[in-house]
Design a protein around this motif. Structure first.
Motif, PDB file in Angstrom:
ATOM      1  N   LYS A  43       0.855  -1.290   0.273  1.00  0.00           N
ATOM      2  CA  LYS A  43       0.011  -0.104   0.061  1.00  0.00           C
ATOM      3  C   LYS A  43       0.826   1.256   0.052  1.00  0.00           C
ATOM      4  CE  LYS A  43      -3.172   1.077   3.494  1.00  0.00           C
ATOM      5  NZ  LYS A  43      -4.496   0.938   4.269  1.00  0.00           N
ATOM      6  N   ASN A  45       4.026   1.517  -0.889  1.00  0.00           N
ATOM      7  CA  ASN A  45       4.603   1.749  -2.206  1.00  0.00           C
ATOM      8  C   ASN A  45       3.639   2.428  -3.273  1.00  0.00           C
ATOM      9  OD1 ASN A  45       6.798   0.773  -1.067  1.00  0.00           O
ATOM     10  ND2 ASN A  45       6.527  -1.573  -1.889  1.00  0.00           N
ATOM     11  N   ILE A  46       2.511   1.895  -3.329  1.00  0.00           N
ATOM     12  CA  ILE A  46       1.520   2.533  -4.408  1.00  0.00           C
ATOM     13  C   ILE A  46       1.515   4.077  -3.635  1.00  0.00           C
ATOM     14  CG2 ILE A  46      -1.020   2.348  -4.950  1.00  0.00           C
ATOM     15  CD1 ILE A  46      -1.163  -0.686  -4.718  1.00  0.00           C
ATOM     16  N   TRP A  50       2.556   7.271  -6.216  1.00  0.00           N
ATOM     17  CA  TRP A  50       1.572   8.210  -6.770  1.00  0.00           C
ATOM     18  C   TRP A  50       2.047   9.532  -6.216  1.00  0.00           C
ATOM     19  CZ3 TRP A  50      -1.489  11.969  -4.232  1.00  0.00           C
ATOM     20  CH2 TRP A  50      -2.756  12.431  -4.897  1.00  0.00           C
ATOM     21  N   TRP A 221      -0.664   6.511 -14.782  1.00  0.00           N
ATOM     22  CA  TRP A 221      -0.565   6.025 -13.877  1.00  0.00           C
ATOM     23  C   TRP A 221      -0.814   4.616 -13.702  1.00  0.00           C
ATOM     24  CZ3 TRP A 221       0.543   5.987  -8.750  1.00  0.00           C
ATOM     25  CH2 TRP A 221      -0.242   5.039  -8.090  1.00  0.00           C
ATOM     26  N   LEU A 225       1.517   1.260 -12.589  1.00  0.00           N
ATOM     27  CA  LEU A 225       1.120   0.170 -11.770  1.00  0.00           C
ATOM     28  C   LEU A 225       0.960  -1.422 -12.226  1.00  0.00           C
ATOM     29  CD1 LEU A 225      -2.446   1.554 -10.104  1.00  0.00           C
ATOM     30  CD2 LEU A 225      -0.059   1.538  -8.996  1.00  0.00           C
ATOM     31  N   LEU A 307      -7.347   4.114  -3.214  1.00  0.00           N
ATOM     32  CA  LEU A 307      -6.047   3.364  -2.982  1.00  0.00           C
ATOM     33  C   LEU A 307      -6.468   2.024  -2.854  1.00  0.00           C
ATOM     34  CD1 LEU A 307      -2.944   2.969  -2.267  1.00  0.00           C
ATOM     35  CD2 LEU A 307      -3.777   3.540  -0.120  1.00  0.00           C
ATOM     36  N   ALA A 310      -6.896   0.327  -6.498  1.00  0.00           N
ATOM     37  CA  ALA A 310      -5.546   0.270  -6.980  1.00  0.00           C
ATOM     38  C   ALA A 310      -5.006  -0.929  -6.711  1.00  0.00           C
ATOM     39  CB  ALA A 310      -4.696   1.470  -6.833  1.00  0.00           C
ATOM     40  N   LEU A 311      -4.881  -1.118  -5.326  1.00  0.00           N
ATOM     41  CA  LEU A 311      -4.217  -2.097  -4.783  1.00  0.00           C
ATOM     42  C   LEU A 311      -4.896  -3.587  -5.259  1.00  0.00           C
ATOM     43  CD1 LEU A 311      -3.102  -2.326  -1.289  1.00  0.00           C
ATOM     44  CD2 LEU A 311      -3.728  -4.092  -1.908  1.00  0.00           C
ATOM     45  N   VAL A 314      -3.742  -4.103  -8.967  1.00  0.00           N
ATOM     46  CA  VAL A 314      -2.414  -4.698  -8.906  1.00  0.00           C
ATOM     47  C   VAL A 314      -2.151  -6.027  -8.562  1.00  0.00           C
ATOM     48  CG1 VAL A 314      -0.034  -4.347  -7.836  1.00  0.00           C
ATOM     49  CG2 VAL A 314      -1.404  -2.336  -8.407  1.00  0.00           C
ATOM     50  N   LEU A 338       6.955  -2.046  -6.889  1.00  0.00           N
ATOM     51  CA  LEU A 338       6.046  -1.912  -5.928  1.00  0.00           C
ATOM     52  C   LEU A 338       6.161  -3.272  -4.975  1.00  0.00           C
ATOM     53  CD1 LEU A 338       2.726  -1.363  -8.149  1.00  0.00           C
ATOM     54  CD2 LEU A 338       4.001   0.331  -6.864  1.00  0.00           C
TER      55      LEU A 338
END
Ligand code: ATP
Length: 438
Positions: A43, A45-46, A50, A221, A225, A307, A310-311, A314, A338
């Motif tokens: 998390k 690292n993301i 960003w 972005w 990712l 977030l 996104a996670l 990923v 990541l």
């Protein structure tokens, strides 16, 4: 459509220490999730990626970090008190509650009875609380349902302190809370989650080209990712479905294991928010151009990134199965920048003190250099590789008998997660650029 099953990701996340159900020991709390050591690393690292991409690497962006609790006037002026609602229906048979726009209303998804739903009612999704010792109307506050308002309320502060050229943006990362009627699909729809939002202030005449630039940046972005371009889809939200304040919105959807769903949103919010604040606070939100032309209230383009989504994207994109030496393997093919653990260091055998001692030396050296380095001497070497593959560690460094003597003295093997190939490298070269690259 993704071929990955959500259950496989959920089970890997729990087993390997990424994500646990919230309050698990007490039977859980619906819509909440706790991050274990690997989850929090991924998390962060993301979040850092960003921040680097949208704040540090740019000249027109400023960070803020506003309080989660805000004066209730914020939520009255923004329209959240009156309109931040989802349509709620209740089954007259089993009393289960659902979001009316997410189910087939002819039959209850829980008990299966037909025609048990009455009229939908508007359910406000903000968590209400009181600030201070007095429990009355004046002390009402809410856990913020979006980070955006904490940005708008600081617009004037930042302009007064920095007087930036327009266009410029304010960026914030932080928790948001929504009392979702039916939290579901792992971390996709939670009651507590994190947003990474930008309010990008522009001249009203200029919003269209600036909006287009943000479309491109959103794709960049997604690429950073490690999300395949073909699994990202732009949904131009039609007039009837757009939030009342928005003149244009694109939902960026991703092919999640649960289907094609919203990953993040990009909205042109006009001067709706600054206009509301100006009206309700009676303080000017106008920007004075440096060339002396007439002041105006800037318009806003808002990329809003979730977030957790996104996670989850990923993890879904990284989850890979293949065969190694005729055995099935599942692993996380995470972009190495990541990966929660960058390198795992092992002695070939853990009961040989001379190997362990040398391996500890290498471990300490790499840890000092790269930080996210793990010591792993559990089980045999094959099991360690599988475990590190499963958590997405790009490299395993192994200290074996060849490290200790002969022509190969002071060399180690580096095993590559994706190819499973091993190469022998001098310990002194391990920290050279390009040897272990993240
Ligand atoms: P949805 O239609 O899925 O409910 P939304 O359109 O209400 O989402 P926004 O208000 O645009 O969502 O919020 C911006 C971003 O915040 C979303 O794109 C998503 O990434 C994230 N987000 C919103 N609600 C949740 C939630 N309950 N759990 C996790 N992330 C969320």
């Amino acid at each position: 459509m993704s071929n990955v099953k959500l259950e496989d990701i959920v089970s890997l996340c729990k087993r390997r220490g990424f994500i646990y159900p919230g309050s698990d020991v007490y039977g859980g709390l619906s819509g909440t999730w706790d991050y274990g050591p690997l989850g929090v690393a991924l998390k962060r690292n993301i979040m850092q990626l960003w921040w680097k991409m949208f704040v540090d690497d740019r000249e027109d962006m400023f960070g803020v970090d506003a309080a989660i609790l805000m004066n209730q006037k914020v939520w009255q002026a923004s329209g959240h008190v009156d309109t931040f609602t989802d349509p709620l229906v209740e089954c007259s048979n089993c009393k289960s509650r659902f979001r009316a726009d997410k189910i087939d209303l002819s039959r209850c998804p829980n008990c299966g009875q037909k025609d048990t739903f009455g009229e939908a009612r508007a359910f406000n999704m903000m968590f209400k609380t009181n600030v201070g010792p007095v429990d009355d109307e004046s002390s009402i506050s809410y856990l913020r349902p979006e980070t955006a308002q904490g940005i708008f309320t600081n617009f004037k502060n930042v302009v007064d302190s920095f007087y930036p050229d327009l266009p410029f943006g304010l960026a914030q990362q932080g928790k948001a809370f929504r009392n979702e009627i039916s939290p579901r699909d792992f971390i996709f729809r939670s009651r507590e989650f994190e947003q990474m939002e930008i309010e990008y202030f522009v001249h009203p005449d200029n919003w269209q080209p600036e909006f287009e630039k943000w479309v491109t940046l959103v794709h960049e972005w997604c690429d950073a990712l490690g999300l395949p371009a073909e699994s990202i889809h732009e949904l131009e939200v039609p007039d009837d479905d757009r939030a009342h304040y928005s003149k244009r919105t694109i939902d960026f959807e991703f092919d999640f294991p649960i289907g094609r769903e919203e990953l993040l949103g990009l909205a042109y919010r006009t001067d709706f928010d600054l206009g509301n604040i100006q009206r309700e606070s009676k303080k000017s939100m106008e920007y004075r151009p440096k060339d002396g032309s007439a002041p105006f209230v800037p318009h806003v383009i808002e990329p809003s990134f979730g977030l957790e989504r996104a996670l989850m994207a990923v993890l879904s994109a990284a989850y890979t199965t293949d065969e190694v030496n005729s055995e099935a393997r599942s692993y996380l093919k995470l972009p190495s920048h990541l990966a929660p653990v960058k390198v795992a260091v092992s002695p070939l055998l853990k009961n040989k003190p001379e190997l362990v001692e040398k391996a500890r030396e290498v471990y300490r050296m790499l840890k000092k250099e790269f930080g996210a380095v793990m010591w792993d001497d559990n089980g045999n070497i094959g099991k360690r590789y599988r475990r590190q593959d499963e958590i997405g560690t790009p490299y395993c460094v192994v200290i074996d008998f060849e490290t200790l003597e002969g022509d190969t003295k002071d060399t180690v093997t580096i095993r590559n997660r994706d190819t499973t190939e091993q190469t022998r490298v001098a310990i002194a070269d391990l920290t050279n650029p390009g040897v272990l690259s993240f």
